[in-house]
Write an enzyme that holds these catalytic residues in place. Structure first.
Site, mmCIF file in Angstrom:
data_model
loop_
_atom_site.group_PDB
_atom_site.id
_atom_site.type_symbol
_atom_site.label_atom_id
_atom_site.label_comp_id
_atom_site.label_asym_id
_atom_site.label_seq_id
_atom_site.Cartn_x
_atom_site.Cartn_y
_atom_site.Cartn_z
ATOM 1 N N ARG A 243 1.198 -1.412 0.333
ATOM 2 C CA ARG A 243 0.102 0.286 -0.330
ATOM 3 C C ARG A 243 0.867 1.263 -0.304
ATOM 4 O O ARG A 243 1.954 1.424 0.837
ATOM 5 C CB ARG A 243 -1.303 0.188 1.532
ATOM 6 N N HIS A 291 -0.839 -0.319 -9.916
ATOM 7 C CA HIS A 291 -1.573 -1.670 -8.937
ATOM 8 C C HIS A 291 -1.548 -2.608 -9.585
ATOM 9 O O HIS A 291 -2.605 -3.317 -9.759
ATOM 10 C CB HIS A 291 -2.813 -0.796 -8.339
HETATM 11 C C1 OXD Z 1 -5.113 -6.281 -3.439
HETATM 12 C C2 OXD Z 1 -4.814 -5.535 -4.260
HETATM 13 O O1 OXD Z 1 -5.186 -6.165 -1.866
HETATM 14 O O2 OXD Z 1 -5.284 -5.102 -5.297
HETATM 15 O O3 OXD Z 1 -5.494 -7.369 -3.407
HETATM 16 O O4 OXD Z 1 -4.097 -4.134 -3.485
#
Ligand code: OXD
Length: 328
Positions: A243, A291
């Protein structure tokens, strides 16, 4: 799979032979439904409509979702179990419309394998100087250089759960020395040394590469700040597959500009999409991906949901249950 007579599931009482209703609220709901119906032929499966909020409450006791759309949770008075079609559930834990009695489970998917390939791929790409040799090729330049091997590096992995553990196992199979930091000091396959709890800062000075595979919680938010970055060896590589909020972005930009951090491979950001005016876009030593290091895939996640649904019907404890106190 039939429920036993008079079975109690969370706050829901099921009659003999009754199966909990399932609702899927996900952009890939049709594909999830196909898998679920094929394996749970007796179950009642609905899809949350693409548009609008239904007038009447829905009967679902089990919900498969990732980001519950606005208006959904309040339409589910019988909801007992929510399965998140992803790994990190920080976005669900602070939702005021999610009753804390609802059991929350998360997915393992193939996130570990995907993240491990992403990390190994980027490290090899950097070590092999792919772009520099390409530039030489474009100018017909023959200029051999020595390189470091993965086997020469020590990689410190923050977080040794499903994802961090898988990265550790695969990097150590490539000869890398792997250290890891997590809450407990239990041994983890492929990890030579585990730094438990507050000792994580002692791992930093050994880490030619620091990989972030931690959940986002109040303890991990902005953990990687100027002080942490300063403890890394000069020119270390930072890779974030968890994150964005784990990093103080402005501190990272400063460390990249000073050359203290040699490269940052970043898949996640505090704000996504990364805003066009973020200084990271123009950092020559930052590699940015949108991401995609470990995306959710329908098949393994549907299989996990089906497995847990059967346990749910049998009144067994669900697997991959989130501990709300811990935050993952
Ligand atoms: C997850 C994401 O946590 O896609 O799966 O970020």
């Amino acid at each position: 799979m039939m429920a036993q007579p008079g079975k109690q599931l969370g706050n829901v009482q099921l009659d003999a032979g009754e199966q909990p209703d399932i609702l899927i609220a996900h952009p890939e709901a049709d594909a999830y439904r196909r898998h679920i119906v094929a394996h749970l032929p007796g179950a009642h499966v609905e899809i949350w409509p693409d548009r609008g909020v239904p007038e009447q409450p829905l009967s679902a006791q089990a919900l498969l979702t990732w980001r519950p759309p606005a208006g959904l949770l309040e339409k589910l008075p019988s909801l007992t179990w929510l399965h998140a079609a992803g790994a990190g559930v920080d976005h669900l834990l602070d939702r005021p419309d999610l009753d804390e009695e609802v059991i929350l489970t998360r997915s393992r998917g193939r996130f570990g394998i995907q993240a491990a390939e992403y990390v190994a791929g980027y490290l090899l790409y950097l070590l092999l100087e792919v772009e520099d040799y390409r530039r030489d090729q474009d100018r017909a330049v023959w200029r051999p250089r020595r390189r470091r091997l993965l086997a020469d590096l020590t990689v410190g992995i923050m977080g040794l759960g499903n994802v961090g553990g898988c990265i550790a196992a695969r990097l150590s199979a490539l000869g890398t020395t792997v250290f890891g930091a997590c809450r407990s000091s239990r041994p983890v396959r492929g990890v030579e040394r585990v730094f438990a709890g507050p000792a994580w800062t002692d791992m930093l000075e050994h880490s030619d590469v620091l990989v972030l595979a931690l959940p986002l919680t109040s303890d991990t938010r902005e953990l990687i700040d100027a002080a942490a970055l300063e403890r890394l060896p000069k020119g270390a590589i930072l890779v974030n597959v968890s994150r964005g909020e784990l990093i103080v972005e402005s501190d990272l930009v400063n460390a990249l500009r000073a050359g203290d951090v040699g490269a940052a491979v970043l898949d996640t950001f505090a704000e996504e999409p990364l805003p066009p005016d973020s200084p990271l876009w123009n950092e020559p030593r930052a590699w940015i991906t949108p991401h995609v290091a470990a995306p959710s895939e329908v098949e393994p996640i549907a299989a996990e949901f089906i497995h847990n649904y059967r346990r749910f019907v049998d009144g067994l404890e669900l697997e991959e249950t989130v501990d709300r106190e811990r935050g993952y």
